[in-house]
Design a protein around this motif. Structure first.
Motif, PDB file in Angstrom:
ATOM      1  N   LEU A  26      35.422  36.237  37.358  1.00 14.98           N
ATOM      2  CA  LEU A  26      35.732  37.508  36.693  1.00 14.98           C
ATOM      3  C   LEU A  26      34.866  37.728  35.459  1.00 14.98           C
ATOM      4  O   LEU A  26      34.444  38.850  35.184  1.00 14.98           O
ATOM      5  N   ALA A  27      34.599  36.656  34.707  1.00 14.13           N
ATOM      6  CA  ALA A  27      33.726  36.786  33.529  1.00 14.13           C
ATOM      7  C   ALA A  27      32.327  37.205  33.961  1.00 14.13           C
ATOM      8  O   ALA A  27      31.722  38.104  33.355  1.00 14.13           O
ATOM      9  N   TRP A  28      31.792  36.560  35.013  1.00 13.07           N
ATOM     10  CA  TRP A  28      30.478  36.935  35.531  1.00 13.07           C
ATOM     11  C   TRP A  28      30.492  38.380  36.036  1.00 13.07           C
ATOM     12  O   TRP A  28      29.569  39.146  35.767  1.00 13.07           O
ATOM     13  N   ALA A  32      28.055  41.483  35.179  1.00 15.89           N
ATOM     14  CA  ALA A  32      27.233  42.076  36.230  1.00 15.89           C
ATOM     15  C   ALA A  32      27.544  43.561  36.430  1.00 15.89           C
ATOM     16  O   ALA A  32      26.643  44.347  36.718  1.00 15.89           O
ATOM     17  N   ILE A  33      28.825  43.925  36.284  1.00 17.66           N
ATOM     18  CA  ILE A  33      29.273  45.306  36.499  1.00 17.66           C
ATOM     19  C   ILE A  33      30.053  45.728  35.254  1.00 17.66           C
ATOM     20  O   ILE A  33      31.244  45.437  35.130  1.00 17.66           O
ATOM     21  N   PRO A  34      29.404  46.387  34.301  1.00 18.16           N
ATOM     22  CA  PRO A  34      30.050  46.701  33.023  1.00 18.16           C
ATOM     23  C   PRO A  34      31.386  47.453  33.140  1.00 18.16           C
ATOM     24  O   PRO A  34      32.262  47.292  32.292  1.00 18.16           O
ATOM     25  N   LEU A  35      31.585  48.231  34.177  1.00 19.95           N
ATOM     26  CA  LEU A  35      32.836  48.962  34.363  1.00 19.95           C
ATOM     27  C   LEU A  35      34.051  48.037  34.460  1.00 19.95           C
ATOM     28  O   LEU A  35      35.155  48.411  34.081  1.00 19.95           O
ATOM     29  N   VAL A  36      33.842  46.808  34.922  1.00 21.00           N
ATOM     30  CA  VAL A  36      34.940  45.871  35.168  1.00 21.00           C
ATOM     31  C   VAL A  36      35.812  45.671  33.929  1.00 21.00           C
ATOM     32  O   VAL A  36      37.036  45.595  34.033  1.00 21.00           O
ATOM     33  N   GLU A  37      35.203  45.603  32.759  1.00 21.08           N
ATOM     34  CA  GLU A  37      36.003  45.363  31.548  1.00 21.08           C
ATOM     35  C   GLU A  37      36.967  46.503  31.236  1.00 21.08           C
ATOM     36  O   GLU A  37      37.882  46.340  30.440  1.00 21.08           O
TER      37      GLU A  37
END
Length: 167
Positions: A26-28, A32-37
């Motif tokens: 999840l941290a990676w 990798a995909i800024p939207l994830v946060e």
């Protein structure tokens, strides 16, 4: 900060085709995909062929105070991508995965924090993907995602995920 047109470095495969550390993955993924946060993912777990996220509703509110369909559609698509990527990693493949097709069917409003689950659509889906990867070096799998708000099924989604050839 990510740059447009520059691929993010892959996460190293787990040793010996083992299990990924979900926190590390999840941290990676967030890098990798800024939207994830901004998706409200609280936890990611796997049980057999089922991958699940626990999510907070607050980041995905719409103007009515319920879940925003666009945000939820993005979550279902990404969860399927994660399912496919984690399956590949467990089996020693470092491959690119893309969504080829995705659909959603909204059944009830999302009114609180929720659980999103993903699993193969067909019982032979994993076997078919395994066979196609071995024989053609690429493959595809159909996955189903379901969103549960408590005991209420609020959404069913489906996606076809393509595993690209190495190289």
């Amino acid at each position: 900060m990510r740059e447009i047109g520059i691929p993010h470095p892959r996460l190293s495969l787990p040793p010996g085709g083992g299990e990924d550390d979900m926190g590390e993955f999840l941290a990676w993924l967030g890098e990798a995909i800024p939207l994830v946060e901004h998706l409200g993912i609280r936890e990611m777990t796997r049980d057999g062929d089922r991958l699940a996220w626990q999510l907070a509703l607050a980041p995905s509110l719409n103007d009515k105070g319920t879940g925003f369909g666009g945000a939820i559609a993005a979550q279902t698509t990404l969860l399927g991508w994660c399912w496919t990527t984690l399956w590949l990693r467990r089996h020693g493949y470092a491959r690119d995965v893309v969504v080829a097709q995705a659909t959603q069917r909204f059944l009830a409003p999302v009114t609180g924090d929720y659980r999103l689950e993903c699993l193969p659509e067909h019982d032979d889906g994993v076997a078919g993907l395994t066979e196609r990867l071995a024989s053609r070096g690429k493959g595809r799998i159909a996955l189903v995602q379901r969103l549960w708000c408590g005991e209420t099924l609020c959404l069913e989604a489906r996606g076809d995920y393509a595993v690209l050839p190495a190289g």
